[in-house]
Design a protein around this motif. Structure first.
Motif, PDB file in Angstrom:
ATOM      1  N   GLU A 194      -9.861   1.531  -2.312  1.00 41.65           N
ATOM      2  CA  GLU A 194     -10.712   0.344  -2.337  1.00 41.65           C
ATOM      3  C   GLU A 194     -11.867   0.512  -3.322  1.00 41.65           C
ATOM      4  OE1 GLU A 194      -9.662   1.880   0.329  1.00 41.65           O
ATOM      5  OE2 GLU A 194      -8.400   0.398   1.352  1.00 41.65           O
ATOM      6  N   ASP A 195     -12.429   1.725  -3.398  1.00 43.01           N
ATOM      7  CA  ASP A 195     -13.527   1.979  -4.333  1.00 43.01           C
ATOM      8  C   ASP A 195     -13.044   1.910  -5.777  1.00 43.01           C
ATOM      9  OD1 ASP A 195     -15.602   2.411  -2.421  1.00 43.01           O
ATOM     10  OD2 ASP A 195     -14.721   4.368  -1.991  1.00 43.01           O
ATOM     11  N   ARG A 196     -11.867   2.477  -6.024  1.00 42.60           N
ATOM     12  CA  ARG A 196     -11.297   2.434  -7.378  1.00 42.60           C
ATOM     13  C   ARG A 196     -11.031   0.988  -7.799  1.00 42.60           C
ATOM     14  NH1 ARG A 196      -8.278   6.153 -10.423  1.00 42.60           N
ATOM     15  NH2 ARG A 196      -8.342   7.591  -8.668  1.00 42.60           N
ATOM     16  N   ASP A 234     -12.054   2.517 -16.635  1.00 38.50           N
ATOM     17  CA  ASP A 234     -11.323   3.568 -15.939  1.00 38.50           C
ATOM     18  C   ASP A 234     -12.206   4.165 -14.843  1.00 38.50           C
ATOM     19  OD1 ASP A 234      -9.258   5.322 -15.273  1.00 38.50           O
ATOM     20  OD2 ASP A 234      -8.817   5.753 -17.372  1.00 38.50           O
ATOM     21  N   TYR A 235     -11.575   4.958 -13.972  1.00 44.91           N
ATOM     22  CA  TYR A 235     -12.238   5.511 -12.802  1.00 44.91           C
ATOM     23  C   TYR A 235     -11.672   6.912 -12.606  1.00 44.91           C
ATOM     24  CZ  TYR A 235     -13.920   5.424  -7.883  1.00 44.91           C
ATOM     25  OH  TYR A 235     -14.553   5.669  -6.683  1.00 44.91           O
ATOM     26  N   LEU A 236     -12.479   7.936 -12.860  1.00 47.38           N
ATOM     27  CA  LEU A 236     -12.050   9.314 -12.688  1.00 47.38           C
ATOM     28  C   LEU A 236     -12.677   9.892 -11.422  1.00 47.38           C
ATOM     29  CD1 LEU A 236     -12.261  10.805 -16.305  1.00 47.38           C
ATOM     30  CD2 LEU A 236     -10.334   9.721 -15.158  1.00 47.38           C
ATOM     31  N   VAL A 237     -11.872  10.567 -10.638  1.00 43.26           N
ATOM     32  CA  VAL A 237     -12.340  11.139  -9.381  1.00 43.26           C
ATOM     33  C   VAL A 237     -12.827  12.566  -9.607  1.00 43.26           C
ATOM     34  CG1 VAL A 237     -11.656  11.814  -7.038  1.00 43.26           C
ATOM     35  CG2 VAL A 237     -10.786   9.678  -8.028  1.00 43.26           C
ATOM     36  N   LYS A 238     -14.001  12.874  -9.065  1.00 38.76           N
ATOM     37  CA  LYS A 238     -14.524  14.245  -9.128  1.00 38.76           C
ATOM     38  C   LYS A 238     -13.761  15.123  -8.142  1.00 38.76           C
ATOM     39  CE  LYS A 238     -19.280  12.660 -10.023  1.00 38.76           C
ATOM     40  NZ  LYS A 238     -20.643  12.658  -9.484  1.00 38.76           N
ATOM     41  N   PRO A 239     -13.539  16.387  -8.464  1.00 34.90           N
ATOM     42  CA  PRO A 239     -13.862  17.026  -9.745  1.00 34.90           C
ATOM     43  C   PRO A 239     -12.853  16.615 -10.823  1.00 34.90           C
ATOM     44  CG  PRO A 239     -12.755  18.580  -8.319  1.00 34.90           C
ATOM     45  CD  PRO A 239     -12.948  17.339  -7.504  1.00 34.90           C
ATOM     46  N   PHE A 240     -13.353  16.324 -12.002  1.00 34.92           N
ATOM     47  CA  PHE A 240     -12.504  15.902 -13.116  1.00 34.92           C
ATOM     48  C   PHE A 240     -12.504  16.999 -14.175  1.00 34.92           C
ATOM     49  CE2 PHE A 240     -16.812  14.433 -13.736  1.00 34.92           C
ATOM     50  CZ  PHE A 240     -17.110  14.858 -15.013  1.00 34.92           C
ATOM     51  N   SER A 241     -11.508  16.989 -15.018  1.00 35.67           N
ATOM     52  CA  SER A 241     -11.478  17.949 -16.126  1.00 35.67           C
ATOM     53  C   SER A 241     -12.190  17.335 -17.324  1.00 35.67           C
ATOM     54  CB  SER A 241     -10.039  18.327 -16.488  1.00 35.67           C
ATOM     55  OG  SER A 241      -9.397  17.261 -17.159  1.00 35.67           O
ATOM     56  N   ILE A 242     -12.936  18.143 -18.035  1.00 31.48           N
ATOM     57  CA  ILE A 242     -13.652  17.638 -19.214  1.00 31.48           C
ATOM     58  C   ILE A 242     -12.662  17.201 -20.282  1.00 31.48           C
ATOM     59  CG2 ILE A 242     -13.888  19.867 -20.381  1.00 31.48           C
ATOM     60  CD1 ILE A 242     -16.576  17.098 -20.157  1.00 31.48           C
ATOM     61  N   LYS A 300     -12.450  -1.712  -6.597  1.00 32.78           N
ATOM     62  CA  LYS A 300     -13.731  -2.404  -6.768  1.00 32.78           C
ATOM     63  C   LYS A 300     -14.323  -2.100  -8.143  1.00 32.78           C
ATOM     64  CE  LYS A 300     -18.340  -2.991  -4.748  1.00 32.78           C
ATOM     65  NZ  LYS A 300     -19.248  -2.619  -3.625  1.00 32.78           N
ATOM     66  N   GLY A 301     -14.304  -0.847  -8.539  1.00 30.66           N
ATOM     67  CA  GLY A 301     -14.849  -0.465  -9.838  1.00 30.66           C
ATOM     68  C   GLY A 301     -14.146  -1.148 -10.993  1.00 30.66           C
ATOM     69  N   LEU A 302     -12.821  -1.200 -10.916  1.00 34.38           N
ATOM     70  CA  LEU A 302     -12.060  -1.837 -11.987  1.00 34.38           C
ATOM     71  C   LEU A 302     -12.283  -3.349 -12.007  1.00 34.38           C
ATOM     72  CD1 LEU A 302      -8.734   0.191 -11.670  1.00 34.38           C
ATOM     73  CD2 LEU A 302     -10.552   0.480 -13.368  1.00 34.38           C
ATOM     74  N   ARG A 303     -12.416  -3.940 -10.835  1.00 33.82           N
ATOM     75  CA  ARG A 303     -12.676  -5.376 -10.771  1.00 33.82           C
ATOM     76  C   ARG A 303     -14.055  -5.740 -11.319  1.00 33.82           C
ATOM     77  NH1 ARG A 303     -10.008  -7.038  -4.886  1.00 33.82           N
ATOM     78  NH2 ARG A 303      -7.918  -7.481  -5.704  1.00 33.82           N
ATOM     79  N   LEU A 304     -14.981  -4.810 -11.240  1.00 31.01           N
ATOM     80  CA  LEU A 304     -16.321  -5.068 -11.782  1.00 31.01           C
ATOM     81  C   LEU A 304     -16.344  -4.978 -13.307  1.00 31.01           C
ATOM     82  CD1 LEU A 304     -18.566  -3.141  -9.224  1.00 31.01           C
ATOM     83  CD2 LEU A 304     -18.435  -5.615  -9.559  1.00 31.01           C
ATOM     84  N   GLY A 305     -15.235  -4.572 -13.879  1.00 22.29           N
ATOM     85  CA  GLY A 305     -15.160  -4.530 -15.336  1.00 22.29           C
ATOM     86  C   GLY A 305     -15.105  -3.145 -15.929  1.00 22.29           C
ATOM     87  N   ALA A 306     -14.980  -2.109 -15.072  1.00 22.06           N
ATOM     88  CA  ALA A 306     -14.845  -0.758 -15.614  1.00 22.06           C
ATOM     89  C   ALA A 306     -13.490  -0.604 -16.289  1.00 22.06           C
ATOM     90  CB  ALA A 306     -14.996   0.272 -14.494  1.00 22.06           C
TER      91      ALA A 306
END
Length: 228
Positions: free
Chosen positions: A88-90, A100-108, A92-98
């Motif tokens: 749901e958070d992912r 992409d959405y990376l989940v922590k911990p992420f690789s650099i 929501k973020g994309l619907r707000l216009g993001a």
């Protein structure tokens, strides 16, 4: 080459330091903000190419921050970095216009790849945008048939817009009357000629107070859009 500028919002000081350092080692210029309010005020100053936002920020969370950024710029890439893993958070973020959405911990490495992809797309879109023209104190948008500045917006007809663009593409060059008529209408008969005179009269009124800009009538020949 001027480095791309990243606006980065993260309240975890250790993660922010490591991420910022890695991005800078790869040639990016990174401005870090530790809360949402500061990030928004920094964004308003302009000049950024991409935004990277944590969601759980103090003072203004990343979702609200992205919403405010989108109100001001519909095109700048936004990447969310978050420990929130719910679908749901992912969404929501994309619907707000993001973008992409990376989940922590992420690789650099993954973050760098995302940044590269979105910057390439953004720069390609900018290259495809139709340019604005400068007409004294005004800007001219030929795609939307308007001449405007901070205080005024003047709507043009399509023919007026085509004529102004033709003049601006051929500044200080004599354009024969027949050539203008054929360029705009594909014909040079009497009635089209009368319409051309009306359009030129309107354009003259728009630039009447612009120093160094005149539309010259060369009798029996055509016109010249002079810009000194």
């Amino acid at each position: 080459m001027t480095p791309f500028k990243i606006l980065y919002a993260e309240d975890d000081e250790t993660l922010a330091f490591l991420t910022k350092d890695n991005l800078e080692q790869h040639g990016y210029e990174v401005t870090h903000c530790c809360d949402g309010n500061l990030c928004l005020e920094t964004f308003k100053k302009g000049g950024f190419d991409i935004c990277i936002f944590d969601i759980m920020l103090p003072k203004m969370d990343g979702f609200e921050l992205a919403t405010e950024v989108r109100k001001r710029n519909a095109d700048i890439p936004i990447i969310f970095l978050s420990a929130k893993t719910l679908k749901e958070d992912r969404i929501k973020g994309l619907r707000l216009g993001a973008d992409d959405y990376l989940v922590k911990p992420f690789s650099i490495e993954e973050l760098l790849l995302k940044i590269e992809i979105f910057l390439k797309r953004s720069q390609k879109n900018k290259a495809l945008e139709k340019p604005l023209y400068s007409v004294g104190k005004y800007a001219f948008d030929p795609a939307n048939f308007i001449v405007f500045n901070d205080d005024e917006k003047i709507s043009l007809t399509q023919r007026e817009s085509e004529l102004l663009k033709l003049f601006l593409d051929n500044q200080n060059v004599v354009l024969k009357r027949e050539a203008i008529l054929k360029s705009l209408w594909g014909d040079d008969d009497y009635f089209m000629g009368r319409s051309l005179d009306v359009f030129i009269s309107r354009l003259r009124k728009i630039v009447a107070n612009e120093k160094g800009i005149t539309i010259e009538n060369l009798h029996g020949i055509g016109f010249r859009f002079k810009c000194e």
